[in-house]
Design an enzyme around this catalytic site. Structure first.
Site, PDB file in Angstrom:
ATOM      1  CG  HIS A 130      -1.339   3.651   4.982  1.00  0.00           C
ATOM      2  ND1 HIS A 130      -2.211   2.949   5.783  1.00  0.00           N
ATOM      3  CD2 HIS A 130      -0.833   2.637   3.917  1.00  0.00           C
ATOM      4  CE1 HIS A 130      -2.291   1.476   5.381  1.00  0.00           C
ATOM      5  NE2 HIS A 130      -1.588   1.487   4.521  1.00  0.00           N
ATOM      6  CG  ASP A 187      -3.396   4.636   8.512  1.00  0.00           C
ATOM      7  OD1 ASP A 187      -2.443   5.346   8.654  1.00  0.00           O
ATOM      8  OD2 ASP A 187      -3.653   3.771   7.486  1.00  0.00           O
ATOM      9  CB  SER A 231      -0.894   0.116   1.239  1.00  0.00           C
ATOM     10  OG  SER A 231      -0.125  -0.186   2.311  1.00  0.00           O
ATOM     11  CG  ASN A 251       1.034  -5.189   4.665  1.00  0.00           C
ATOM     12  OD1 ASN A 251       0.670  -4.358   5.334  1.00  0.00           O
ATOM     13  ND2 ASN A 251       1.173  -4.957   3.433  1.00  0.00           N
ATOM     14  N   GLY A 274      -1.927  -4.235   1.218  1.00  0.00           N
ATOM     15  CA  GLY A 274      -2.029  -5.472   2.165  1.00  0.00           C
ATOM     16  C   GLY A 274      -1.150  -6.408   1.558  1.00  0.00           C
TER      17      GLY A 274
END
Length: 226
Positions: free
Chosen positions: A195, A192, A46, A111, A83
């Site tokens: 990011h 979040d 991402s 991830n 992801g």
């Protein structure tokens, strides 16, 4: 027949004027007689895909703009999948990265760390990705990642060393930490906290740019002597 020549000339001129703007833009971006456009692929998760940012604000788009502003004839393709883990990247490498790519920026592993995947698995996957790119005679720039603090010191010690080892093994361009200057800086991240926002992406691009430029110079030098 001669009486139709002026008409044909006018029609030819009009046909050029009526070319779609997109076609003209494509011609302008095409390789010139003095060189060819180098193709870069941002192959990642991402962080490369542009999660949560708008058009023109993703890492590949901002990197392409920065390189072109610096006078480099390049195109940067977005091969990021939100992801994605290193396992997912390895599984899709063959169809995600075209054979024509000159430089592949490998940005994977975040991830894996977030999910607590064994660092041994992450290293094997990245090893195979770099081996496949090498077999395809494609230059790579390996972007490192660091384990989040909540994973503990032992996990971090094992995970964080992966990238330098692989960069040394395959003798590829290396950028130690993709989120350098951005991680844990609230003003540069989305809500979040993981990011980067557009401003954060700009910082990433600014900091990684010398490594990308150096990798492109190496490609050009190799071709100039080959």
């Amino acid at each position: 027949m001669q009486r139709f020549q002026p008409i044909l000339m006018v029609m030819t001129i009009l046909s050029w004027l009526m070319l779609p703007a997109a076609a003209l833009a494509q011609q302008a971006a095409a390789p010139t007689a003095t060189g060819e456009t180098l193709q870069i692929v941002a192959f990642g998760d991402s962080l490369s895909a542009g999660y949560g940012v708008g058009p023109g604000e993703s890492f590949p788009e901002q990197l392409q703009a920065a390189l072109r502003d610096a006078g480099h004839d390049v195109s940067v393709a977005n091969a990021g999948v939100s992801g994605d883990t290193t396992s997912g990247g390895l599984a899709r490498l063959e169809w995600s990265v075209p054979q024509e790519a000159d430089l592949v920026i490998v940005e994977l592993g975040a991830n894996d760390a977030l999910r607590g995947i064994s660092p041994g698995i992450t290293e094997r996957n990245l090893d195979q990705i770099l081996a496949k790119l090498q077999a395809r005679d494609q230059a790579a720039l390996l972007a490192g990642m660091m384990a989040p603090p909540n994973m503990g010191a032992d996990y971090a010690a094992e995970f964080d060393g992966i990238y330098q080892r692989l960069a040394d093994k395959y003798d590829v361009a290396f950028y130690p930490f993709f989120l350098n200057g951005v991680a844990a800086v609230p003003a540069l991240n989305q809500d979040d906290g993981m990011h980067p926002n557009p401003e954060g992406v700009a910082v990433i691009v600014e900091r990684i740019l010398p490594a990308v430029t150096k990798a492109l110079a190496a490609i050009n030098a190799e071709r100039g002597t080959g």
